[in-house]
Every structure is written in structure tokens, then in C-alpha cells.
Design an enzyme around this catalytic site. Structure first.
Site, PDB file in Angstrom:
ATOM      1  N   LYS A  57      -2.139   4.612  10.392  1.00 52.99           N
ATOM      2  CA  LYS A  57      -3.128   5.345   9.589  1.00 52.99           C
ATOM      3  C   LYS A  57      -4.510   4.710   9.740  1.00 52.99           C
ATOM      4  O   LYS A  57      -5.501   5.407   9.919  1.00 52.99           O
ATOM      5  CB  LYS A  57      -2.734   5.338   8.103  1.00 52.99           C
ATOM      6  CG  LYS A  57      -1.366   5.921   7.815  1.00 52.99           C
ATOM      7  CD  LYS A  57      -1.041   5.909   6.334  1.00 52.99           C
ATOM      8  CE  LYS A  57      -0.926   4.522   5.726  1.00 52.99           C
ATOM      9  NZ  LYS A  57       0.195   3.704   6.241  1.00 52.99           N
ATOM     10  N   ARG A  60      -0.063   8.374  -2.525  1.00 54.82           N
ATOM     11  CA  ARG A  60       1.128   7.610  -2.181  1.00 54.82           C
ATOM     12  C   ARG A  60       2.339   8.084  -2.972  1.00 54.82           C
ATOM     13  O   ARG A  60       3.424   7.590  -2.786  1.00 54.82           O
ATOM     14  CB  ARG A  60       0.909   6.149  -2.574  1.00 54.82           C
ATOM     15  CG  ARG A  60       0.219   5.279  -1.532  1.00 54.82           C
ATOM     16  CD  ARG A  60       1.169   4.777  -0.566  1.00 54.82           C
ATOM     17  NE  ARG A  60       1.134   3.407  -0.136  1.00 54.82           N
ATOM     18  CZ  ARG A  60       0.234   2.822   0.628  1.00 54.82           C
ATOM     19  NH1 ARG A  60      -0.857   3.412   0.960  1.00 54.82           N
ATOM     20  NH2 ARG A  60       0.424   1.605   1.060  1.00 54.82           N
ATOM     21  N   ARG A  82       0.851  -7.567  13.574  1.00 48.45           N
ATOM     22  CA  ARG A  82      -0.539  -7.177  13.294  1.00 48.45           C
ATOM     23  C   ARG A  82      -1.395  -8.370  12.892  1.00 48.45           C
ATOM     24  O   ARG A  82      -0.949  -9.277  12.207  1.00 48.45           O
ATOM     25  CB  ARG A  82      -0.574  -6.154  12.162  1.00 48.45           C
ATOM     26  CG  ARG A  82      -2.027  -5.877  11.727  1.00 48.45           C
ATOM     27  CD  ARG A  82      -2.176  -4.728  10.811  1.00 48.45           C
ATOM     28  NE  ARG A  82      -1.293  -4.804   9.672  1.00 48.45           N
ATOM     29  CZ  ARG A  82      -1.066  -3.791   8.868  1.00 48.45           C
ATOM     30  NH1 ARG A  82      -1.657  -2.641   9.074  1.00 48.45           N
ATOM     31  NH2 ARG A  82      -0.250  -3.923   7.861  1.00 48.45           N
ATOM     32  N   ARG A 136      -2.089 -10.418   7.404  1.00 47.86           N
ATOM     33  CA  ARG A 136      -2.122  -9.978   6.005  1.00 47.86           C
ATOM     34  C   ARG A 136      -0.954 -10.603   5.237  1.00 47.86           C
ATOM     35  O   ARG A 136       0.150 -10.712   5.776  1.00 47.86           O
ATOM     36  CB  ARG A 136      -1.999  -8.452   5.947  1.00 47.86           C
ATOM     37  CG  ARG A 136      -3.334  -7.759   5.764  1.00 47.86           C
ATOM     38  CD  ARG A 136      -3.267  -6.272   5.967  1.00 47.86           C
ATOM     39  NE  ARG A 136      -2.272  -5.576   5.149  1.00 47.86           N
ATOM     40  CZ  ARG A 136      -2.116  -4.254   5.138  1.00 47.86           C
ATOM     41  NH1 ARG A 136      -2.903  -3.490   5.892  1.00 47.86           N
ATOM     42  NH2 ARG A 136      -1.200  -3.684   4.399  1.00 47.86           N
ATOM     43  N   ARG A 170       7.962  -2.944   1.356  1.00 46.16           N
ATOM     44  CA  ARG A 170       6.993  -1.847   1.522  1.00 46.16           C
ATOM     45  C   ARG A 170       7.652  -0.621   2.132  1.00 46.16           C
ATOM     46  O   ARG A 170       7.361   0.506   1.744  1.00 46.16           O
ATOM     47  CB  ARG A 170       5.824  -2.315   2.396  1.00 46.16           C
ATOM     48  CG  ARG A 170       4.877  -3.240   1.645  1.00 46.16           C
ATOM     49  CD  ARG A 170       4.029  -4.049   2.592  1.00 46.16           C
ATOM     50  NE  ARG A 170       3.158  -3.246   3.419  1.00 46.16           N
ATOM     51  CZ  ARG A 170       2.682  -3.648   4.599  1.00 46.16           C
ATOM     52  NH1 ARG A 170       2.998  -4.843   5.068  1.00 46.16           N
ATOM     53  NH2 ARG A 170       1.893  -2.866   5.288  1.00 46.16           N
TER      54      ARG A 170
HETATM   55  P1  AP5 Z   1      -2.300   0.228  11.368  1.00 44.34           P
HETATM   56  O1  AP5 Z   1      -3.213   1.249  11.926  1.00 44.34           O
HETATM   57  O2  AP5 Z   1      -2.905  -0.956  10.723  1.00 44.34           O
HETATM   58  O3  AP5 Z   1      -1.199   0.920  10.408  1.00 44.34           O
HETATM   59  P2  AP5 Z   1      -1.306   1.518   8.944  1.00 44.34           P
HETATM   60  O4  AP5 Z   1      -0.563   2.781   8.916  1.00 44.34           O
HETATM   61  O5  AP5 Z   1      -2.722   1.513   8.479  1.00 44.34           O
HETATM   62  O6  AP5 Z   1      -0.426   0.430   8.172  1.00 44.34           O
HETATM   63  P3  AP5 Z   1      -0.716  -0.337   6.822  1.00 44.34           P
HETATM   64  O7  AP5 Z   1       0.206  -1.530   6.825  1.00 44.34           O
HETATM   65  O8  AP5 Z   1      -2.166  -0.604   6.610  1.00 44.34           O
HETATM   66  O9  AP5 Z   1      -0.219   0.669   5.786  1.00 44.34           O
HETATM   67  P4  AP5 Z   1       0.226   0.376   4.370  1.00 44.34           P
HETATM   68  O10 AP5 Z   1       0.383   1.737   3.888  1.00 44.34           O
HETATM   69  O11 AP5 Z   1       1.394  -0.493   4.187  1.00 44.34           O
HETATM   70  O12 AP5 Z   1      -0.933  -0.566   3.786  1.00 44.34           O
HETATM   71  P5  AP5 Z   1      -2.176  -0.267   2.852  1.00 44.34           P
HETATM   72  O13 AP5 Z   1      -3.253  -1.175   3.227  1.00 44.34           O
HETATM   73  O14 AP5 Z   1      -2.436   1.175   2.775  1.00 44.34           O
HETATM   74  O15 AP5 Z   1      -1.329  -0.241  12.550  1.00 44.34           O
HETATM   75  C1  AP5 Z   1      -0.349  -1.258  12.356  1.00 44.34           C
HETATM   76  C2  AP5 Z   1      -0.244  -2.166  13.590  1.00 44.34           C
HETATM   77  O16 AP5 Z   1       0.246  -1.397  14.696  1.00 44.34           O
HETATM   78  C3  AP5 Z   1      -1.583  -2.759  14.068  1.00 44.34           C
HETATM   79  O17 AP5 Z   1      -1.349  -4.034  14.542  1.00 44.34           O
HETATM   80  C4  AP5 Z   1      -2.033  -1.832  15.194  1.00 44.34           C
HETATM   81  O18 AP5 Z   1      -2.829  -2.494  16.144  1.00 44.34           O
HETATM   82  C5  AP5 Z   1      -0.677  -1.391  15.782  1.00 44.34           C
HETATM   83  N1  AP5 Z   1      -0.693  -0.013  16.297  1.00 44.34           N
HETATM   84  C6  AP5 Z   1      -1.281   1.086  15.755  1.00 44.34           C
HETATM   85  N2  AP5 Z   1      -1.080   2.192  16.516  1.00 44.34           N
HETATM   86  C7  AP5 Z   1      -0.297   1.776  17.556  1.00 44.34           C
HETATM   87  C8  AP5 Z   1       0.254   2.446  18.698  1.00 44.34           C
HETATM   88  N3  AP5 Z   1       0.066   3.760  18.901  1.00 44.34           N
HETATM   89  N4  AP5 Z   1       0.982   1.720  19.577  1.00 44.34           N
HETATM   90  C9  AP5 Z   1       1.187   0.369  19.357  1.00 44.34           C
HETATM   91  N5  AP5 Z   1       0.675  -0.307  18.303  1.00 44.34           N
HETATM   92  C10 AP5 Z   1      -0.060   0.381  17.420  1.00 44.34           C
HETATM   93  O19 AP5 Z   1      -1.583  -0.701   1.417  1.00 44.34           O
HETATM   94  C11 AP5 Z   1      -1.329  -2.045   1.122  1.00 44.34           C
HETATM   95  C12 AP5 Z   1      -0.905  -2.176  -0.333  1.00 44.34           C
HETATM   96  O20 AP5 Z   1      -1.975  -1.747  -1.186  1.00 44.34           O
HETATM   97  C13 AP5 Z   1       0.292  -1.334  -0.760  1.00 44.34           C
HETATM   98  O21 AP5 Z   1       1.516  -1.974  -0.502  1.00 44.34           O
HETATM   99  C14 AP5 Z   1       0.026  -1.157  -2.251  1.00 44.34           C
HETATM  100  O22 AP5 Z   1       0.407  -2.303  -2.982  1.00 44.34           O
HETATM  101  C15 AP5 Z   1      -1.481  -1.027  -2.306  1.00 44.34           C
HETATM  102  N6  AP5 Z   1      -1.929   0.388  -2.217  1.00 44.34           N
HETATM  103  C16 AP5 Z   1      -2.674   0.953  -1.231  1.00 44.34           C
HETATM  104  N7  AP5 Z   1      -2.881   2.245  -1.479  1.00 44.34           N
HETATM  105  C17 AP5 Z   1      -2.252   2.534  -2.643  1.00 44.34           C
HETATM  106  C18 AP5 Z   1      -2.096   3.709  -3.410  1.00 44.34           C
HETATM  107  N8  AP5 Z   1      -2.623   4.888  -3.030  1.00 44.34           N
HETATM  108  N9  AP5 Z   1      -1.376   3.626  -4.556  1.00 44.34           N
HETATM  109  C19 AP5 Z   1      -0.861   2.470  -4.989  1.00 44.34           C
HETATM  110  N10 AP5 Z   1      -0.957   1.316  -4.303  1.00 44.34           N
HETATM  111  C20 AP5 Z   1      -1.660   1.336  -3.136  1.00 44.34           C
HETATM  112 MG    MG Z   2      -3.830   0.506   6.959  1.00 47.91          MG
END
Ligand code: AP5
Ligand code: MG
Ligand code: ZN
Length: 219
Positions: A13, A88, A127, A160, A171
Site C-alpha cells: 500500500k 481498517r 523491510r 520498524r 498484525r
Molecule cells: P509496503 O509498501 O511498505 O507495504 P504496506 O502495505 O504499506 O505495509 P504496512 O506494513 O505499512 O502496512 P500495515 O497495514 O501493517 O502498516 P500501517 O503503517 O498501515 O511494502 C512492504 C515491503 O515490501 C517493503 O519492504 C517494500 O519495499 C516491499 N515491496 C513492496 N512491493 C513489492 C513488490 N511488488 N515486490 C517485492 N517487494 C515489494 O499500520 C501500522 C499500525 O498502525 C497498525 O498495526 C495499527 O496499530 C496502526 N494503524 C494504522 N492505521 C490504522 C487504522 N486505520 N486504524 C487503527 N489502527 C491503525
Molecule cells: Mg505502509
């Protein structure tokens, strides 16, 4: 154009949101990034959110919902925005819909980036993220030119806290329980478009852009 990027942790994402933001010149709004910025600067919101984030569970809805409502009312969101990591759960989706309604806006498309669990774990555990500019790398799939350093701003890159093995499992469990039901929710609204999230990053961006443009010419 108002977009939602749905997908499991590690689906891409953040990576795709960044590419789409450059392509369409609209801001990417990542609730995870906003929360992490608050944790870093030790705001009261950040201190509260950290407990939940470290466990890999969702931060309470009222916290994130207010954050997003404020953000989408800002000037730079007038022409559209890309939501990354929000909504979410069903409650967040419903609140979002009613907030947008009061602004005479709505969601145009929901892109679901689909990646299998094994690959998600591989991506998350490798990552690395830049401390300063937030750029995302992967030790194998997308390494920086200089080990441990960001290509864009030369700052340190780090793992992270929630990318440790136990937290990754938590997660993914939370995603399946609370976020996955949004797929059906948006299919029923006719907004959902599934995208295969396996493949080159730019290739995936192109498939998303195609899906968006196609949707536009049909309507
Ligand atoms: P990346 O693009 O970073 O993936 P992502 O989908 O953004 O993954 P996240 O871990 O950021 O999602 P998340 O939902 O767990 O975390 P968030 O910060 O939202 O890619 C991942 C890796 O793969 C990278 O190394 C990249 O280089 C690699 N990659 C990407 N595309 C690739 C490809 N095509 N081929 C190979 N490699 C590739 O949330 C974190 C925390 O915040 C949550 O756990 C929660 O506690 C809180 N939070 C956030 N939003 C909310 C909400 N709306 N409600 C409640 N709590 C929330
Ligand atoms: Mg992300
Ligand atoms: Zn950087």
C-alpha cells in the site's frame, strides 16, 4: 479522484500509494505514517497509539477517524486523495462515508492489493524504512545503494518496531479478522477492484492505473 488502497500488512500500500500520488498529483494519506510521526515526536496521541502499534493491534477508531477527517478537509485534498491503511474495519468505513457525504464527496474506487501470506511475511521481515523521509526499502527486493543508508536523503534506515516476527503474526491476524471484511463491503458497493500484488512494483502501479482509467471511461 478519491481512492482507497486496501491490502494486508506488507501488500505494498505504501509503495503503490507513493507511485500513484506522483502519477495523479494527489496526496497519499497513510494513517500508519501519521501515527508513527506522532510516536516519534511523543505527542499525547503518539504515546497512546504506541501501545497498540507495538502489539500489532488497531489503534482505537476514534483516534484515527478524527485524524483522517482533519486531513481530508485540508486544501491539498480538494482534487483527491489516496487513503493508505484506512479504513481498517467496517466502523471506520462507515464513518468515512458519512464524513465525505457532509463534504459532498465520495470514494471513487477501492483498490485491493492481493498478496499471499508467505510473501507478506517475506516482505515485512526484510523491510527497512528511512528515519527521515520515510522511504521504504527491502533488504533483498529493493535494497538501498549504500547499506543502511537512504538513497534519497542519506539518512539512516531502520527496521520498524512492528516488523519483528511475533508482531507480524499478530498484525496479519488482525487484518484477517477486522480488515478483510471490507473487501465484501466494497464489492457490494461496486467500488472494489482486485489487483495482483505479486510482480514488479512499477508493473503493479501500471495495473492499478489501468483499472482506475477503465473505471473512469465506463462511467
Ligand atoms: P509496503 O509498501 O511498505 O507495504 P504496506 O502495505 O504499506 O505495509 P504496512 O506494513 O505499512 O502496512 P500495515 O497495514 O501493517 O502498516 P500501517 O503503517 O498501515 O511494502 C512492504 C515491503 O515490501 C517493503 O519492504 C517494500 O519495499 C516491499 N515491496 C513492496 N512491493 C513489492 C513488490 N511488488 N515486490 C517485492 N517487494 C515489494 O499500520 C501500522 C499500525 O498502525 C497498525 O498495526 C495499527 O496499530 C496502526 N494503524 C494504522 N492505521 C490504522 C487504522 N486505520 N486504524 C487503527 N489502527 C491503525
Ligand atoms: Mg505502509
Ligand atoms: Zn530518506
Amino acid at each position: 479522484m478519491n481512492l482507497i488502497l486496501l491490502g494486508a500488512p506488507g501488500a505494498g500500500k505504501g509503495t503503490q500509494g507513493k507511485n500513484l500520488s506522483e502519477r495523479f498529483k494527489i496526496p497519499q494519506i497513510s494513517t500508519g505514517d501519521i501515527l508513527r510521526a506522532n510516536v516519534r515526536s511523543k505527542t499525547s496521541l503518539g504515546l497512546k497509539a504506541k501501545e497498540f502499534m507495538d502489539k500489532g493491534v488497531l489503534v482505537p477508531d476514534n483516534v484515527v477517524v478524527d485524524m483522517v477527517s482533519d486531513r481530508i478537509q485540508q486544501e491539498d485534498c480538494q482534487k483527491g486523495f489516496i487513503l493508505d491503511g484506512f479504513p481498517r474495519n467496517i466502523n471506520q468505513a462507515e464513518v468515512l462515508e458519512s464524513t465525505l457525504k457532509t463534504m459532498n464527496k465520495s470514494i471513487d474506487k477501492v483498490i485491493g492489493i492481493e498478496v499471499d501470506r508467505k510473501e507478506l511475511v517475506r516482505r515485512l521481515s526484510g523491510r527497512r524504512v528511512c528515519r527521515k523521509c520515510g522511504a521504504s526499502y527491502h533488504v533483498i527486493f529493493n535494497p538501498p545503494v549504500n547499506i543502511g543508508m537512504c538513497d534519497k536523503c542519506d539518512s539512516e534506515i531502520y527496521q520498524r518496531d512492528d516488523d519483528k516476527e511475533e508482531t507480524i503474526e499478530a498484525r496479519l491476524g488482525v487484518y484477517e479478522q477486522e480488515t478483510l471484511p471490507l473487501t465484501d463491503y466494497y464489492i457490494r458497493k461496486g467500488l472494489y477492484k482486485a489487483i495482483d500484488g505479486i510482480g514488479g512494483m512499477d508493473q503493479i502501479t501500471n495495473s492499478i492505473v489501468d483499472a482506475i482509467e477503465k473505471g473512469r471511461s465506463n462511467s
